[in-house]
Write an enzyme that holds these catalytic residues in place. Structure first.
Site, PDB file in Angstrom:
ATOM      1  CE1 TYR A 124      -2.893 -10.820  -7.800  1.00 60.68           C
ATOM      2  CE2 TYR A 124      -3.579  -9.109  -6.263  1.00 60.68           C
ATOM      3  CZ  TYR A 124      -3.589  -9.651  -7.541  1.00 60.68           C
ATOM      4  OH  TYR A 124      -4.286  -9.027  -8.543  1.00 60.68           O
ATOM      5  CG  ASP A 182       2.926  -5.703  -2.527  1.00 65.40           C
ATOM      6  OD1 ASP A 182       2.305  -4.702  -2.116  1.00 65.40           O
ATOM      7  OD2 ASP A 182       2.461  -6.494  -3.365  1.00 65.40           O
ATOM      8  CE  LYS A 217      -5.888  -4.486  -1.568  1.00 66.42           C
ATOM      9  NZ  LYS A 217      -4.880  -5.449  -1.930  1.00 66.42           N
TER      10      LYS A 217
HETATM   11  C1  LIG Z   1      -4.357  -5.739  -3.375  1.00 70.53           C
HETATM   12  C2  LIG Z   1      -2.899  -6.001  -3.539  1.00 70.53           C
HETATM   13  C3  LIG Z   1      -2.206  -5.679  -4.710  1.00 70.53           C
HETATM   14  C4  LIG Z   1      -2.911  -5.191  -5.942  1.00 70.53           C
HETATM   15  O1  LIG Z   1      -3.553  -3.980  -5.750  1.00 70.53           O
HETATM   16  P1  LIG Z   1      -4.770  -3.570  -6.744  1.00 70.53           P
HETATM   17  O2  LIG Z   1      -5.121  -2.196  -6.292  1.00 70.53           O
HETATM   18  O3  LIG Z   1      -5.832  -4.592  -6.551  1.00 70.53           O
HETATM   19  O4  LIG Z   1      -4.202  -3.595  -8.115  1.00 70.53           O
HETATM   20  C5  LIG Z   1      -0.844  -5.831  -4.729  1.00 70.53           C
HETATM   21  N1  LIG Z   1      -0.181  -6.319  -3.655  1.00 70.53           N
HETATM   22  C6  LIG Z   1      -0.812  -6.658  -2.521  1.00 70.53           C
HETATM   23  C7  LIG Z   1      -0.033  -7.155  -1.361  1.00 70.53           C
HETATM   24  C8  LIG Z   1      -2.191  -6.535  -2.429  1.00 70.53           C
HETATM   25  O5  LIG Z   1      -2.817  -6.926  -1.318  1.00 70.53           O
END
Ligand SMILES: *Cc1c(COP(=O)(O)O)cnc(C)c1O
Length: 443
Positions: free
Chosen positions: A155, A250, A283
């Protein structure tokens, strides 16, 4: 949706959680502002959080839970850490937002560049979705190419081009997974199977010269917890270099969560000198405030406006309260022994759960890195999304609700990772394992 055999928690009557959920559903679609919070996968009534401290939060009915979500990763120090609280309280009196640069943004950039060796320049944004969306635009702008690779089960936020599932074959690109995403928006997104080297090689041989970037969650936390194998990451790096595509990690979830240098530092232990070209962070970097970032090599980052032709902007980017919260968090996690202690605590949880499952003959596997973990009601650790989805979902839901009834809050879906914070004590872990053991014994 909800299977009939789900054991729902018995909230006090009348339940404030239930009443709030009723009110919420009148005005907010599904009663929540982000879908997984709604408990649709596991059934039952979502807990409305009233306050949190350390490893716990309390719901609207006054019930306490050991929190293994930590806002889906950010709360690595636990809730209400005194140093972070103090930094935020000091910052708010000086103003909430200016729309002009601040010293803390410079400090934040310096910290990130110091901690993540692959990042030479960085830009701050307000969410992980913004970071990944912007990094892709920049990769396309820098390479002059249009196609991107992602992997099934990873994701990367909810921007249009990434809400996509695999097409019928490697020669065909993906189709949207959300209504409202026109097929032409995802036609340049190629979706491959995680950890499948042969398919990756085939995709590059077919499309390599058109690929702007390959984006991957190096340790995937959005299909529960699945590691990319070292040979797979090695091949991603080699093929990107060979074809002139950019390798994008990511690390919105894994950054500062699995190790101080992120997942890339974990892979660099097996692959000396390993670096992705670009990294998305989020995060933990904001410590619970809306902040995220993307960065990478100077050569690529200089394509960003106002230096270069790739446009990207944000009214609240580098927000002064968020940077105060993030900086205070980053300072705490750099204290000696922080990750050793966090890893050991997390491992004691997965070890304890595995032992309890084994004792009662329950198929179970678990893995962790730093303060991030995953467990499966499966005999062996899955390597990709289809394998994760072989989990017996009614069994997971029963487990989830049994834990919830015992005051343990795991992610309300089997395809999510879990998080341990520095505030989780050995007693918290013991209580959690004890509750799991009682559930396994009662099956
Ligand atoms: C949480 C997450 C996102 C999206 O971040 P948001 O702050 O919710 O928009 C993108 N990539 C990864 C791997 C994530 O865990």
């Amino acid at each position: 949706m909800e299977s009939p055999d789900i054991k729902t928690a018995k909230p006090p009557v009348p339940s404030r959680n239930a009443a709030l959920f009723e009110r919420a559903q009148q005005l907010i679609p599904g009663g929540v502002n982000s879908p997984v919070r709604a408990f649709r996968a596991v059934g039952g009534i979502p807990r409305f959080v009233q306050r949190a401290q350390g490893a716990y939060f309390w719901d609207a009915d006054g019930q306490r839970y050991i929190d293994y979500i930590g806002s889906w990763g950010p709360m690595i120090l636990g809730h209400g850490h005194p140093a972070v609280l103090e930094a935020v309280q000091k910052a708010v009196v000086d103003g909430f937002s200016y729309g002009a640069p601040t010293e803390r943004e410079v400090e934040m950039a310096e910290e990130i560049v110091k901690l993540v060796p692959s990042i030479e320049m960085v830009r701050l944004v307000s969410s992980g979705t913004e970071a990944t969306m912007s990094v892709i635009r920049m990769a396309r702008g820098a390479t002059g190419r249009g196609k991107i690779i992602k992997f099934e089960g990873c994701y990367h936020g909810h921007s249009d081009a990434l809400l996509v599932k695999a097409g019928s074959g490697l020669a065909t690109f993906g189709s949207p997974t959300s209504a409202g995403v026109p097929p032409e928006v995802v036609k340049d997104t190629l979706v491959l199977e995680y950890n499948n080297i042969a398919q990756l090689e085939e995709a590059f041989s077919l499309h390599g010269r058109d690929i702007a970037c390959l984006m991957i969650e190096p340790i995937a936390g959005n299909m529960n917890f699945v590691r990319a194998s070292v040979p797979f990451i090695k091949r991603c790096r080699e093929l990107c270099t060979q074809y002139g595509a950019l390798l994008v990690f990511d690390e919105v979830m894994t950054g500062f969560r699995v190790a101080l240098g992120g997942a890339q530092s974990v892979y660099a232990q097996s692959l000396p000198g390993f670096k992705p070209d670009l990294t998305a962070l989020g995060k933990v970097i904001g410590g619970g405030m809306p902040m995220a970032a993307f960065g990478g090599t100077r050569a690529v980052m200089e394509h960003l406006a106002p230096l270069g032709g790739v446009y990207q902007a944000g009214t609240l980017s580098g927000n002064p309260v968020a940077t105060a919260c993030g900086l205070a968090t980053l300072r705490e996690i750099q204290k000696p022994g922080f990750y050793d202690a966090l890893s050991a605590r997390t491992h004691s949880l997965t070890r304890g759960l595995s032992d309890a499952a084994k004792q009662y003959g329950v198929p179970f596997s678990a893995d962790s890195e730093g303060g991030m973990f995953g467990f499966f009601l499966l005999g062996t650790l899955p390597q990709n999304y289809p394998q994760v989805m072989k989990t017996d979902s009614p069994a997971f839901n029963r487990f989830f609700h049994a834990m919830l009834d015992s005051g343990v809050y795991y992610a309300p879906a089997l395809y999510e990772a879990g998080f341990v914070s520095a505030a989780h004590s050995a007693e918290d872990i013991d209580a959690t394992v004890g509750a799991a053991a009682r559930f396994f014994a009662s099956r």
